[in-house]
Design a protein around this motif. Structure first.
Motif, PDB file in Angstrom:
ATOM      1  N   VAL A 163      -4.569  -7.572   3.405  1.00 36.30           N
ATOM      2  CA  VAL A 163      -5.608  -6.883   2.631  1.00 36.30           C
ATOM      3  C   VAL A 163      -5.663  -5.405   3.014  1.00 36.30           C
ATOM      4  O   VAL A 163      -5.703  -4.515   2.146  1.00 36.30           O
ATOM      5  CB  VAL A 163      -6.980  -7.556   2.863  1.00 36.30           C
ATOM      6  CG1 VAL A 163      -8.098  -6.695   2.295  1.00 36.30           C
ATOM      7  CG2 VAL A 163      -7.009  -8.931   2.223  1.00 36.30           C
ATOM      8  N   GLY A 164      -5.653  -5.121   4.315  1.00 40.57           N
ATOM      9  CA  GLY A 164      -5.701  -3.735   4.758  1.00 40.57           C
ATOM     10  C   GLY A 164      -4.475  -2.943   4.336  1.00 40.57           C
ATOM     11  O   GLY A 164      -4.587  -1.795   3.881  1.00 40.57           O
ATOM     12  N   ALA A 165      -3.306  -3.543   4.460  1.00 42.97           N
ATOM     13  CA  ALA A 165      -2.082  -2.854   4.070  1.00 42.97           C
ATOM     14  C   ALA A 165      -2.045  -2.603   2.570  1.00 42.97           C
ATOM     15  O   ALA A 165      -1.656  -1.515   2.119  1.00 42.97           O
ATOM     16  CB  ALA A 165      -0.866  -3.667   4.506  1.00 42.97           C
ATOM     17  N   GLY A 166      -2.449  -3.600   1.767  1.00 42.28           N
ATOM     18  CA  GLY A 166      -2.448  -3.418   0.324  1.00 42.28           C
ATOM     19  C   GLY A 166      -3.383  -2.309  -0.117  1.00 42.28           C
ATOM     20  O   GLY A 166      -3.025  -1.482  -0.965  1.00 42.28           O
ATOM     21  N   ALA A 167      -4.595  -2.271   0.456  1.00 42.06           N
ATOM     22  CA  ALA A 167      -5.547  -1.216   0.108  1.00 42.06           C
ATOM     23  C   ALA A 167      -5.019   0.152   0.517  1.00 42.06           C
ATOM     24  O   ALA A 167      -5.158   1.138  -0.222  1.00 42.06           O
ATOM     25  CB  ALA A 167      -6.892  -1.494   0.775  1.00 42.06           C
ATOM     26  N   ALA A 168      -4.403   0.247   1.706  1.00 40.66           N
ATOM     27  CA  ALA A 168      -3.853   1.520   2.171  1.00 40.66           C
ATOM     28  C   ALA A 168      -2.697   1.978   1.291  1.00 40.66           C
ATOM     29  O   ALA A 168      -2.533   3.176   1.030  1.00 40.66           O
ATOM     30  CB  ALA A 168      -3.396   1.397   3.623  1.00 40.66           C
ATOM     31  N   MET A 169      -1.885   1.032   0.822  1.00 37.78           N
ATOM     32  CA  MET A 169      -0.785   1.386  -0.074  1.00 37.78           C
ATOM     33  C   MET A 169      -1.307   1.967  -1.382  1.00 37.78           C
ATOM     34  O   MET A 169      -0.780   2.962  -1.885  1.00 37.78           O
ATOM     35  CB  MET A 169       0.077   0.152  -0.351  1.00 37.78           C
ATOM     36  CG  MET A 169       0.922  -0.300   0.813  1.00 37.78           C
ATOM     37  SD  MET A 169       1.863  -1.804   0.415  1.00 37.78           S
ATOM     38  CE  MET A 169       2.548  -2.205   2.025  1.00 37.78           C
ATOM     39  N   LEU A 170      -2.357   1.358  -1.945  1.00 39.72           N
ATOM     40  CA  LEU A 170      -2.920   1.883  -3.183  1.00 39.72           C
ATOM     41  C   LEU A 170      -3.446   3.298  -2.975  1.00 39.72           C
ATOM     42  O   LEU A 170      -3.205   4.189  -3.801  1.00 39.72           O
ATOM     43  CB  LEU A 170      -4.045   0.969  -3.673  1.00 39.72           C
ATOM     44  CG  LEU A 170      -4.777   1.466  -4.925  1.00 39.72           C
ATOM     45  CD1 LEU A 170      -3.844   1.504  -6.124  1.00 39.72           C
ATOM     46  CD2 LEU A 170      -5.983   0.592  -5.230  1.00 39.72           C
ATOM     47  N   LYS A 171      -4.147   3.525  -1.877  1.00 38.34           N
ATOM     48  CA  LYS A 171      -4.669   4.854  -1.589  1.00 38.34           C
ATOM     49  C   LYS A 171      -3.537   5.860  -1.475  1.00 38.34           C
ATOM     50  O   LYS A 171      -3.629   6.988  -1.982  1.00 38.34           O
ATOM     51  CB  LYS A 171      -5.484   4.820  -0.297  1.00 38.34           C
ATOM     52  CG  LYS A 171      -6.127   6.156   0.062  1.00 38.34           C
ATOM     53  CD  LYS A 171      -6.965   6.023   1.329  1.00 38.34           C
ATOM     54  CE  LYS A 171      -7.605   7.367   1.698  1.00 38.34           C
ATOM     55  NZ  LYS A 171      -8.425   7.253   2.927  1.00 38.34           N
ATOM     56  N   ALA A 172      -2.452   5.465  -0.809  1.00 36.39           N
ATOM     57  CA  ALA A 172      -1.308   6.358  -0.662  1.00 36.39           C
ATOM     58  C   ALA A 172      -0.659   6.658  -2.006  1.00 36.39           C
ATOM     59  O   ALA A 172      -0.251   7.797  -2.275  1.00 36.39           O
ATOM     60  CB  ALA A 172      -0.288   5.748   0.291  1.00 36.39           C
ATOM     61  N   LEU A 173      -0.562   5.652  -2.879  1.00 35.50           N
ATOM     62  CA  LEU A 173       0.035   5.856  -4.197  1.00 35.50           C
ATOM     63  C   LEU A 173      -0.804   6.808  -5.038  1.00 35.50           C
ATOM     64  O   LEU A 173      -0.269   7.685  -5.725  1.00 35.50           O
ATOM     65  CB  LEU A 173       0.192   4.515  -4.910  1.00 35.50           C
ATOM     66  CG  LEU A 173       1.214   3.545  -4.327  1.00 35.50           C
ATOM     67  CD1 LEU A 173       1.142   2.209  -5.042  1.00 35.50           C
ATOM     68  CD2 LEU A 173       2.613   4.115  -4.410  1.00 35.50           C
ATOM     69  N   VAL A 174      -2.123   6.626  -4.997  1.00 36.60           N
ATOM     70  CA  VAL A 174      -3.011   7.510  -5.749  1.00 36.60           C
ATOM     71  C   VAL A 174      -2.902   8.939  -5.231  1.00 36.60           C
ATOM     72  O   VAL A 174      -2.798   9.902  -6.010  1.00 36.60           O
ATOM     73  CB  VAL A 174      -4.463   7.013  -5.677  1.00 36.60           C
ATOM     74  CG1 VAL A 174      -5.408   8.034  -6.287  1.00 36.60           C
ATOM     75  CG2 VAL A 174      -4.601   5.666  -6.381  1.00 36.60           C
ATOM     76  N   ARG A 175      -2.899   9.104  -3.922  1.00 38.74           N
ATOM     77  CA  ARG A 175      -2.788  10.429  -3.336  1.00 38.74           C
ATOM     78  C   ARG A 175      -1.457  11.084  -3.702  1.00 38.74           C
ATOM     79  O   ARG A 175      -1.394  12.266  -4.024  1.00 38.74           O
ATOM     80  CB  ARG A 175      -2.924  10.333  -1.818  1.00 38.74           C
ATOM     81  CG  ARG A 175      -2.885  11.664  -1.100  1.00 38.74           C
ATOM     82  CD  ARG A 175      -3.005  11.477   0.404  1.00 38.74           C
ATOM     83  NE  ARG A 175      -4.281  10.853   0.754  1.00 38.74           N
ATOM     84  CZ  ARG A 175      -4.597  10.479   2.001  1.00 38.74           C
ATOM     85  NH1 ARG A 175      -3.712  10.624   2.979  1.00 38.74           N
ATOM     86  NH2 ARG A 175      -5.766   9.951   2.254  1.00 38.74           N
ATOM     87  N   THR A 176      -0.400  10.291  -3.671  1.00 32.19           N
ATOM     88  CA  THR A 176       0.925  10.822  -4.001  1.00 32.19           C
ATOM     89  C   THR A 176       0.982  11.221  -5.462  1.00 32.19           C
ATOM     90  O   THR A 176       1.535  12.264  -5.828  1.00 32.19           O
ATOM     91  CB  THR A 176       2.007   9.776  -3.715  1.00 32.19           C
ATOM     92  OG1 THR A 176       1.967   9.451  -2.324  1.00 32.19           O
ATOM     93  CG2 THR A 176       3.381  10.302  -4.068  1.00 32.19           C
ATOM     94  N   ARG A 177       0.404  10.388  -6.330  1.00 31.32           N
ATOM     95  CA  ARG A 177       0.423  10.690  -7.762  1.00 31.32           C
ATOM     96  C   ARG A 177      -0.353  11.964  -8.074  1.00 31.32           C
ATOM     97  O   ARG A 177       0.087  12.815  -8.848  1.00 31.32           O
ATOM     98  CB  ARG A 177      -0.156   9.509  -8.533  1.00 31.32           C
ATOM     99  CG  ARG A 177      -0.170   9.671 -10.050  1.00 31.32           C
ATOM    100  CD  ARG A 177       1.229   9.806 -10.588  1.00 31.32           C
ATOM    101  NE  ARG A 177       1.468  11.151 -11.136  1.00 31.32           N
ATOM    102  CZ  ARG A 177       2.623  11.581 -11.578  1.00 31.32           C
ATOM    103  NH1 ARG A 177       3.681  10.816 -11.538  1.00 31.32           N
ATOM    104  NH2 ARG A 177       2.750  12.782 -12.062  1.00 31.32           N
TER     105      ARG A 177
END
Length: 313
Positions: A293-307
């Motif tokens: 759960v923590g890794a998935g949420a962090a990945m989404l945050k990273a993707l949004v920031r990168t985008r």
């Protein structure tokens, strides 16, 4: 209306229609158990069973609403973050398990006994099990087509360009999320191929458990690799939409499925019902789901920031 919008419209309405029988079945389970007309599930009391199925009723309602929001005019007025999160969770739930749904149906046909899946209720008739399966598959396929069409219409520049164009490789993006995601995936794959370390009840491992462990393990690795590629911009010149889509689906799978399984794992660890057990050790399973759960949420945050960074170099 171009062909992408037409395909998205058909897929969205089809997804909502496919999930409607599932919603009605779950409502009948709740009403039937409250009235004493239907039995409760194995390992659950009446209260737990009603709460469980009420939650799935709410989830089905959200899924149908999201599908309609992707094609109805009012969907363009929903706050972007709210709709994106619901779509991320929904696609994370449904799209990654489509291979399992197909394989499960084939296996069921081979032995003459249809597989109803983990969401089946007590003494589920074959027609109900079929409708549940159709609902999951239909919603998954529908979202897989309707969501990209919606993103293309609302955010024309989303998922465009190539890796390395700009914005990637930010030192603010920590690598721990992909390391944890990969570690969780490797453990699930180890169990899928027959590993026994961390397995407390070996007799409870059936074919469905092995296949699902393998599917979730593979998607965890895909999410880790794709997120790393998207945020670091490597390999350069690869179309950005590929890693972004795979990271979106994989991170959603980590977050949604482990977020769904974690409460049940904790319930079994605390209540310890005699007629319901998991193959894996409960403490280890809880840690893995929490990490996912923590890794998935962090990945989404990273993707949004990168985008956002690549949109504003």
């Amino acid at each position: 209306m171009n062909r992408w919008d037409r395909a998205g419209r058909v897929a969205a309405y089809g997804a909502a229609l496919a999930l409607t029988p599932y919603l009605l079945i779950k409502v009948s389970w709740v009403v039937g158990s409250l009235l004493g007309l239907l039995p409760v599930g194995t390992g659950f009391g009446k209260v737990e069973w009603v709460v469980l199925n009420s939650a799935t009723i709410g989830m089905a309602g959200v899924g149908i609403t999201v599908a309609l929001a992707l094609v109805r005019p009012w969907g363009m007025r929903i706050p972007a973050a709210r709709l994106a999160f619901c779509s991320w969770v929904g696609t994370g739930f449904l799209v990654p398990v489509l291979p399992y749904a197909v394989l499960s149906s084939l296996l069921g046909s081979a032995d003459g006994s249809p597989k109803s899946g983990s969401d089946a209720g007590p003494s589920t008739p074959a027609w109900e099990a079929a409708l549940i399966q159709i609902g999951f598959v239909g919603m998954g396929v529908g979202l897989a087509v309707a969501l990209p069409a919606y993103l293309r219409r609302r955010w024309p520049h989303a998922f465009t360009g190539r890796l390395g164009d700009g914005g990637e490789g930010s030192p603010r993006v920590p690598p721990w999320m992909v390391v944890i995601g990969a570690a969780v995936g490797l453990i699930w794959l180890y169990w899928a191929v027959g590993g026994t370390v961390g397995v407390a009840h070996r007799g409870e491992r059936d074919l469905d458990w092995h296949v699902l462990s393998g599917v979730f393990g593979l998607w965890a690795l895909v999410a880790s690799a794709a997120t790393w590629a998207a945020v670091r911009g490597r390999p350069a010149r690869v179309p950005r939409w590929g890693p972004m889509v795979l990271a979106w689906l994989g991170s959603g799978s980590l977050f949604a499925w482990s977020g769904w399984k974690l409460p049940f794992t904790l319930y079994l660890a605390i209540a310890q019902p005699a007629d319901a057990v998991l193959p894996e050790e409960l403490a280890l399973a809880a840690v893995l789901h929490l990490a996912a759960v923590g890794a998935g949420a962090a990945m989404l945050k990273a993707l949004v920031r990168t985008r956002l960074a690549s949109s504003n170099p």
